[in-house]
Structures are given as structure tokens and as C-alpha cells.
Design a protein around this motif. Structure first.
Motif, PDB file in Angstrom:
ATOM      1  N   PRO A   1     -12.959 -16.810 -25.377  1.00 28.48           N
ATOM      2  CA  PRO A   1     -11.561 -17.254 -25.402  1.00 28.48           C
ATOM      3  C   PRO A   1     -11.338 -18.483 -26.298  1.00 28.48           C
ATOM      4  CG  PRO A   1     -12.238 -16.797 -23.151  1.00 28.48           C
ATOM      5  CD  PRO A   1     -13.472 -16.727 -24.010  1.00 28.48           C
ATOM      6  N   ALA A   2     -12.369 -19.265 -26.488  1.00 32.36           N
ATOM      7  CA  ALA A   2     -12.241 -20.466 -27.314  1.00 32.36           C
ATOM      8  C   ALA A   2     -12.188 -20.139 -28.804  1.00 32.36           C
ATOM      9  CB  ALA A   2     -13.403 -21.426 -27.028  1.00 32.36           C
ATOM     10  N   LEU A   3     -12.659 -18.963 -29.199  1.00 31.05           N
ATOM     11  CA  LEU A   3     -12.646 -18.616 -30.624  1.00 31.05           C
ATOM     12  C   LEU A   3     -11.240 -18.630 -31.207  1.00 31.05           C
ATOM     13  CD1 LEU A   3     -15.252 -15.727 -30.909  1.00 31.05           C
ATOM     14  CD2 LEU A   3     -15.459 -18.068 -31.790  1.00 31.05           C
ATOM     15  N   ALA A   4     -10.299 -18.016 -30.518  1.00 37.34           N
ATOM     16  CA  ALA A   4      -8.915 -17.981 -31.015  1.00 37.34           C
ATOM     17  C   ALA A   4      -8.360 -19.393 -31.126  1.00 37.34           C
ATOM     18  CB  ALA A   4      -8.044 -17.132 -30.107  1.00 37.34           C
ATOM     19  N   ARG A   5      -8.702 -20.233 -30.182  1.00 38.21           N
ATOM     20  CA  ARG A   5      -8.253 -21.622 -30.206  1.00 38.21           C
ATOM     21  C   ARG A   5      -8.819 -22.331 -31.437  1.00 38.21           C
ATOM     22  NH1 ARG A   5      -5.907 -23.678 -26.182  1.00 38.21           N
ATOM     23  NH2 ARG A   5      -6.773 -22.185 -24.724  1.00 38.21           N
ATOM     24  N   PHE A   6     -10.117 -22.151 -31.675  1.00 36.72           N
ATOM     25  CA  PHE A   6     -10.742 -22.765 -32.847  1.00 36.72           C
ATOM     26  C   PHE A   6     -10.083 -22.256 -34.128  1.00 36.72           C
ATOM     27  CE2 PHE A   6     -13.674 -22.701 -36.390  1.00 36.72           C
ATOM     28  CZ  PHE A   6     -14.079 -24.027 -36.428  1.00 36.72           C
TER      29      PHE A   6
ATOM     30  N   ARG B   1      -8.414 -24.090 -37.306  1.00 39.25           N
ATOM     31  CA  ARG B   1      -9.245 -24.104 -38.512  1.00 39.25           C
ATOM     32  C   ARG B   1      -9.366 -22.683 -39.065  1.00 39.25           C
ATOM     33  NH1 ARG B   1     -11.178 -28.971 -39.433  1.00 39.25           N
ATOM     34  NH2 ARG B   1     -12.897 -28.300 -40.728  1.00 39.25           N
ATOM     35  N   PRO B   2      -8.231 -22.142 -39.526  1.00 36.52           N
ATOM     36  CA  PRO B   2      -8.265 -20.765 -40.046  1.00 36.52           C
ATOM     37  C   PRO B   2      -9.236 -20.644 -41.215  1.00 36.52           C
ATOM     38  CG  PRO B   2      -6.151 -21.821 -40.529  1.00 36.52           C
ATOM     39  CD  PRO B   2      -6.940 -22.777 -39.683  1.00 36.52           C
ATOM     40  N   GLY B   3      -9.896 -19.538 -41.255  1.00 34.30           N
ATOM     41  CA  GLY B   3     -10.826 -19.286 -42.341  1.00 34.30           C
ATOM     42  C   GLY B   3     -12.241 -19.774 -42.080  1.00 34.30           C
ATOM     43  N   ASP B   4     -12.450 -20.500 -41.000  1.00 37.05           N
ATOM     44  CA  ASP B   4     -13.793 -20.981 -40.673  1.00 37.05           C
ATOM     45  C   ASP B   4     -14.389 -20.043 -39.636  1.00 37.05           C
ATOM     46  OD1 ASP B   4     -16.127 -22.262 -39.943  1.00 37.05           O
ATOM     47  OD2 ASP B   4     -15.227 -24.258 -39.894  1.00 37.05           O
ATOM     48  N   GLY B   5     -15.238 -19.153 -40.069  1.00 35.57           N
ATOM     49  CA  GLY B   5     -15.809 -18.143 -39.186  1.00 35.57           C
ATOM     50  C   GLY B   5     -17.138 -18.510 -38.573  1.00 35.57           C
ATOM     51  N   ARG B   6     -17.593 -19.740 -38.749  1.00 34.80           N
ATOM     52  CA  ARG B   6     -18.924 -20.105 -38.256  1.00 34.80           C
ATOM     53  C   ARG B   6     -19.090 -19.958 -36.743  1.00 34.80           C
ATOM     54  NH1 ARG B   6     -19.439 -25.660 -41.508  1.00 34.80           N
ATOM     55  NH2 ARG B   6     -17.276 -25.704 -40.764  1.00 34.80           N
ATOM     56  N   PRO B   7     -18.157 -20.421 -35.922  1.00 39.03           N
ATOM     57  CA  PRO B   7     -18.346 -20.202 -34.476  1.00 39.03           C
ATOM     58  C   PRO B   7     -18.378 -18.719 -34.107  1.00 39.03           C
ATOM     59  CG  PRO B   7     -16.830 -22.007 -34.835  1.00 39.03           C
ATOM     60  CD  PRO B   7     -17.054 -21.361 -36.182  1.00 39.03           C
ATOM     61  N   ARG B   8     -17.527 -17.919 -34.722  1.00 35.89           N
ATOM     62  CA  ARG B   8     -17.529 -16.476 -34.442  1.00 35.89           C
ATOM     63  C   ARG B   8     -18.868 -15.860 -34.850  1.00 35.89           C
ATOM     64  NH1 ARG B   8     -13.920 -12.973 -32.888  1.00 35.89           N
ATOM     65  NH2 ARG B   8     -12.197 -14.438 -33.132  1.00 35.89           N
ATOM     66  N   GLN B   9     -19.408 -16.271 -35.992  1.00 36.45           N
ATOM     67  CA  GLN B   9     -20.700 -15.739 -36.445  1.00 36.45           C
ATOM     68  C   GLN B   9     -21.816 -16.111 -35.476  1.00 36.45           C
ATOM     69  OE1 GLN B   9     -20.735 -17.393 -40.384  1.00 36.45           O
ATOM     70  NE2 GLN B   9     -19.484 -15.733 -41.224  1.00 36.45           N
ATOM     71  N   ALA B  10     -21.751 -17.324 -34.923  1.00 37.43           N
ATOM     72  CA  ALA B  10     -22.768 -17.738 -33.946  1.00 37.43           C
ATOM     73  C   ALA B  10     -22.719 -16.839 -32.719  1.00 37.43           C
ATOM     74  CB  ALA B  10     -22.559 -19.200 -33.550  1.00 37.43           C
TER      75      ALA B  10
ATOM     76  N   TRP C   1     -26.487 -23.624 -35.572  1.00 40.42           N
ATOM     77  CA  TRP C   1     -26.418 -24.821 -36.430  1.00 40.42           C
ATOM     78  C   TRP C   1     -25.140 -24.827 -37.263  1.00 40.42           C
ATOM     79  CZ3 TRP C   1     -28.750 -28.919 -35.188  1.00 40.42           C
ATOM     80  CH2 TRP C   1     -30.023 -28.901 -34.628  1.00 40.42           C
ATOM     81  N   ALA C   2     -24.732 -23.676 -37.752  1.00 42.42           N
ATOM     82  CA  ALA C   2     -23.489 -23.604 -38.531  1.00 42.42           C
ATOM     83  C   ALA C   2     -22.286 -23.922 -37.641  1.00 42.42           C
ATOM     84  CB  ALA C   2     -23.340 -22.220 -39.167  1.00 42.42           C
ATOM     85  N   ALA C   3     -22.266 -23.407 -36.424  1.00 46.16           N
ATOM     86  CA  ALA C   3     -21.171 -23.717 -35.495  1.00 46.16           C
ATOM     87  C   ALA C   3     -21.191 -25.201 -35.126  1.00 46.16           C
ATOM     88  CB  ALA C   3     -21.271 -22.845 -34.246  1.00 46.16           C
ATOM     89  N   GLN C   4     -22.379 -25.790 -35.062  1.00 49.10           N
ATOM     90  CA  GLN C   4     -22.495 -27.229 -34.801  1.00 49.10           C
ATOM     91  C   GLN C   4     -21.864 -28.022 -35.944  1.00 49.10           C
ATOM     92  OE1 GLN C   4     -23.470 -28.741 -32.123  1.00 49.10           O
ATOM     93  NE2 GLN C   4     -23.907 -30.821 -32.746  1.00 49.10           N
ATOM     94  N   ARG C   5     -22.067 -27.582 -37.168  1.00 51.10           N
ATOM     95  CA  ARG C   5     -21.419 -28.252 -38.314  1.00 51.10           C
ATOM     96  C   ARG C   5     -19.900 -28.085 -38.233  1.00 51.10           C
ATOM     97  NH1 ARG C   5     -25.998 -26.154 -40.596  1.00 51.10           N
ATOM     98  NH2 ARG C   5     -24.945 -24.375 -41.527  1.00 51.10           N
ATOM     99  N   ALA C   6     -19.437 -26.918 -37.809  1.00 46.88           N
ATOM    100  CA  ALA C   6     -17.997 -26.695 -37.640  1.00 46.88           C
ATOM    101  C   ALA C   6     -17.445 -27.636 -36.566  1.00 46.88           C
ATOM    102  CB  ALA C   6     -17.730 -25.236 -37.269  1.00 46.88           C
TER     103      ALA C   6
END
Length: 162
Positions: free
Chosen positions: A19-24, A28-37, A59-64
Motif C-alpha cells: 500500500p505504501a508504493l502508491a504513496r511513494f 516521486r513519480p518515475g522512481d521505481g526503485r521501491p517497487r523493484q525492491a 539498497w536502491a530503495a534505501q537510496r530512494a
């Protein structure tokens, strides 16, 4: 701890983080790092091997998370941390330390905090299944500290333990 248990914990964490993905993504549109994680962790939860892609995704989601935090987007940063926690669930250690509770319930705590920060209703609490509860009960109660997210974690930790 066997792989089936790790997969159950990871699947639970993914369900809590989603549920947090849509919020993120709304912040931050266009940043798919959390979804990829989350997708990398999902492959493991559905029976695949634990691969480097899970760690790289975390690690990528951590950078996001850091970039959102530095931009003052607190809700987005917590949402990204939910994705980090979901991917990290695949690496829960069997050593009975309180800090390991973050691997089990961290995604739920970060997702709930993201909702609070965004002024929205918290996501519906996802009840952990019997396997997740059995794993959780092998660990001491959640540790103190870590601000509001830590408070939410401890609340989530108390529920299934009774």
C-alpha cells in the motif's frame, strides 16, 4: 529457520509494504526503485532463490528513501523504507535478537507511519498468518527507540503475541 518460513515472512512483509508504493509514487513519480525492491523480494516469496537482486533492490530503495527524506518528503521516505524492509525480510537471521523483529514487522510499521505523515488513513492492519506468528514468537519483543515508527512496530509486535 527454513526457506518456507522465510518465504512466509517475506510474503507478509510485501503485503504490508505494497500500500505504501502508491504513496511513494504519488510523491516521486518515475522512481521505481521501491517497487523493484518489492518485486525482487516477491520472486523469492513465490519460490525463487534468494538472489543478489533482492539485496540490490533493497539498497536502491534505501537510496530512494534518503533522497525523499533529503527533499523533505517524509511520507515518501517512510514508504520507501517499507519497501526496504520488505526486501530485507528475506534475510531474517535465526539469532533471537529483538532487532530482528524489524525484518518481520518493519514493512508494516513504515507503511503505517507513511500514511500518518501523508495525512491519510493508515493501511488496514494485515494479520500475520500462523507461520509468521510462530517465527515472531522465536524472538524477544521489539526493541525500544526509533521514534514514531518504533512505536508502531512495538504496537504491531504486541498484537499477535497477545
Amino acid at each position: 529457520m527454513d526457506l518456507d518460513e522465510l518465504r512466509a515472512v517475506t510474503a507478509y512483509a510485501i503485503t504490508c509494504a505494497e500500500p505504501a508504493l502508491a504513496r511513494f509514487e504519488s510523491h516521486r513519480p518515475g522512481d521505481g526503485r521501491p517497487r523493484q525492491a518489492i518485486e525482487a523480494a516477491r520472486a523469492f516469496a513465490e519460490g525463487g532463490p534468494r538472489t543478489k537482486a533482492i539485496r540490490d533492490g533493497a539498497w536502491a530503495a534505501q537510496r530512494a528513501y534518503r533522497e525523499a527524506r533529503d527533499a523533505g518528503q517524509r511520507a515518501a521516505s517512510e514508504a520507501a523504507r517499507a519497501a526496504v524492509a520488505a526486501a530485507s525480510a528475506a534475510y531474517l537471521h535465526p539469532i533471537p535478537k529483538a532487532t530482528q523483529v524489524w525484518h518481520i514487522l518493519g514493512a508494516a510499521a513504515h507503511a503505517a507511519h507513511a500514511a500518518e505523515l501523508d495525512g491519510g488513513a493508515p493501511p488496514a492492519a494485515v494479520a500475520p498468518g500462523p507461520t509468521v506468528i510462530a517465527v515472531l514468537n522465536r524472538y524477544p519483543p521489539a526493541p525500544t527507540g526509533r521514534g514514531r515508527t518504533g512505536e508502531l512496530l512495538r504496537e504491531l509486535d504486541r498484537r499477535p503475541r497477545g
